[in-house]
Design a protein around this motif. Sequence first.
Motif, PDB file in Angstrom:
ATOM      1  N   ILE A  25       8.640   0.722  -1.350  1.00 41.80           N
ATOM      2  CA  ILE A  25       7.231   1.031  -1.555  1.00 41.80           C
ATOM      3  C   ILE A  25       6.537  -0.176  -2.190  1.00 41.80           C
ATOM      4  O   ILE A  25       7.142  -0.914  -2.964  1.00 41.80           O
ATOM      5  CB  ILE A  25       7.100   2.288  -2.439  1.00 41.80           C
ATOM      6  CG1 ILE A  25       5.766   2.984  -2.205  1.00 41.80           C
ATOM      7  CG2 ILE A  25       7.303   1.979  -3.907  1.00 41.80           C
ATOM      8  CD1 ILE A  25       5.746   4.421  -2.642  1.00 41.80           C
ATOM      9  N   LEU A  36       4.042  -1.729  -4.704  1.00 41.26           N
ATOM     10  CA  LEU A  36       3.370  -1.398  -5.950  1.00 41.26           C
ATOM     11  C   LEU A  36       2.081  -2.201  -6.075  1.00 41.26           C
ATOM     12  O   LEU A  36       2.041  -3.385  -5.747  1.00 41.26           O
ATOM     13  CB  LEU A  36       4.289  -1.685  -7.136  1.00 41.26           C
ATOM     14  CG  LEU A  36       5.636  -0.953  -7.109  1.00 41.26           C
ATOM     15  CD1 LEU A  36       6.458  -1.337  -8.343  1.00 41.26           C
ATOM     16  CD2 LEU A  36       5.450   0.551  -7.027  1.00 41.26           C
ATOM     17  N   SER A  77       6.199  10.228  -9.136  1.00 41.83           N
ATOM     18  CA  SER A  77       5.203   9.691  -8.208  1.00 41.83           C
ATOM     19  C   SER A  77       4.240  10.783  -7.762  1.00 41.83           C
ATOM     20  O   SER A  77       4.654  11.885  -7.399  1.00 41.83           O
ATOM     21  CB  SER A  77       5.900   9.097  -6.975  1.00 41.83           C
ATOM     22  OG  SER A  77       6.865   8.144  -7.354  1.00 41.83           O
ATOM     23  N   TRP A 133       0.405   8.294  -0.599  1.00 38.42           N
ATOM     24  CA  TRP A 133       0.907   7.931  -1.921  1.00 38.42           C
ATOM     25  C   TRP A 133      -0.233   7.421  -2.802  1.00 38.42           C
ATOM     26  O   TRP A 133      -1.032   6.597  -2.384  1.00 38.42           O
ATOM     27  CB  TRP A 133       2.011   6.893  -1.795  1.00 38.42           C
ATOM     28  CG  TRP A 133       3.249   7.502  -1.191  1.00 38.42           C
ATOM     29  CD1 TRP A 133       3.448   7.846   0.117  1.00 38.42           C
ATOM     30  CD2 TRP A 133       4.432   7.892  -1.878  1.00 38.42           C
ATOM     31  NE1 TRP A 133       4.685   8.429   0.283  1.00 38.42           N
ATOM     32  CE2 TRP A 133       5.318   8.457  -0.922  1.00 38.42           C
ATOM     33  CE3 TRP A 133       4.854   7.798  -3.206  1.00 38.42           C
ATOM     34  CZ2 TRP A 133       6.578   8.943  -1.258  1.00 38.42           C
ATOM     35  CZ3 TRP A 133       6.106   8.276  -3.542  1.00 38.42           C
ATOM     36  CH2 TRP A 133       6.955   8.842  -2.586  1.00 38.42           C
ATOM     37  N   ILE A 187      -0.271   2.596  -5.490  1.00 35.92           N
ATOM     38  CA  ILE A 187       0.616   2.310  -4.356  1.00 35.92           C
ATOM     39  C   ILE A 187      -0.141   1.485  -3.329  1.00 35.92           C
ATOM     40  O   ILE A 187      -1.216   1.868  -2.883  1.00 35.92           O
ATOM     41  CB  ILE A 187       1.107   3.609  -3.701  1.00 35.92           C
ATOM     42  CG1 ILE A 187       1.858   4.473  -4.727  1.00 35.92           C
ATOM     43  CG2 ILE A 187       1.994   3.297  -2.512  1.00 35.92           C
ATOM     44  CD1 ILE A 187       3.060   3.811  -5.326  1.00 35.92           C
TER      45      ILE A 187
END
Length: 204
Positions: free
Chosen positions: A41, A43, A143, A184, A199
């Motif tokens: 993922i 950041l 999350s 996200w 995200i």
Amino acid sequence: MQRTSGSIIAAAIVMIIGGVQWVGAAFLDVPRVPQTDPTHIELGRPALPPLTFTVFCLRYEAECRPRRFFRGGPIRLTEKRWVELREINRAVNLAIEPARNELGLAGEAWIINPARGDCNDYAVSKRHELLRRGWPARALLLSEVVVGSGEHHLVLLMRTTSGDLVLDNLTPQVKPWSRTPYRWIRVQSPGRDGLWVTIGREGV
């Protein structure tokens, strides 16, 4: 220690304001350790943590206590860890009876291992159980996502060198983050306890 709701909220706001100063997680559900998937993922920029997370840290101080050996990246997912990850995901999903929060923010409370609870309780309970077994906090990231209906949902993101995995109460499978049907929003920072980041490049 007992605190009034007013003092808890006041302390929570102080913690939130102090937390916006730092920037900074795949596999098929198979019996063996899955093959390497390099998808991690992305950041983004610093983000305020959810207010309910801050209140959670006031209630469960040990869960959010800064840890001495915090440096390091994603962990290696051995076969033993893969089995343990799936066992914890399944056990917590079965142990907590689903209970929808009908009160909105006023009814939010992240509780570890309750008899009945919502997505928040499942996520913090899984993180708690894995921490108890010696998993590093830097790899266990709460999350916030948005499901298809538009509702916000909490999952646990597991950062491994083979990809980032999701432990979710809506499915018995441990999935790569990229194979979840979610948008996200933000995630705990893997480098600093108590801080969150957005995200991707766009963020919230």
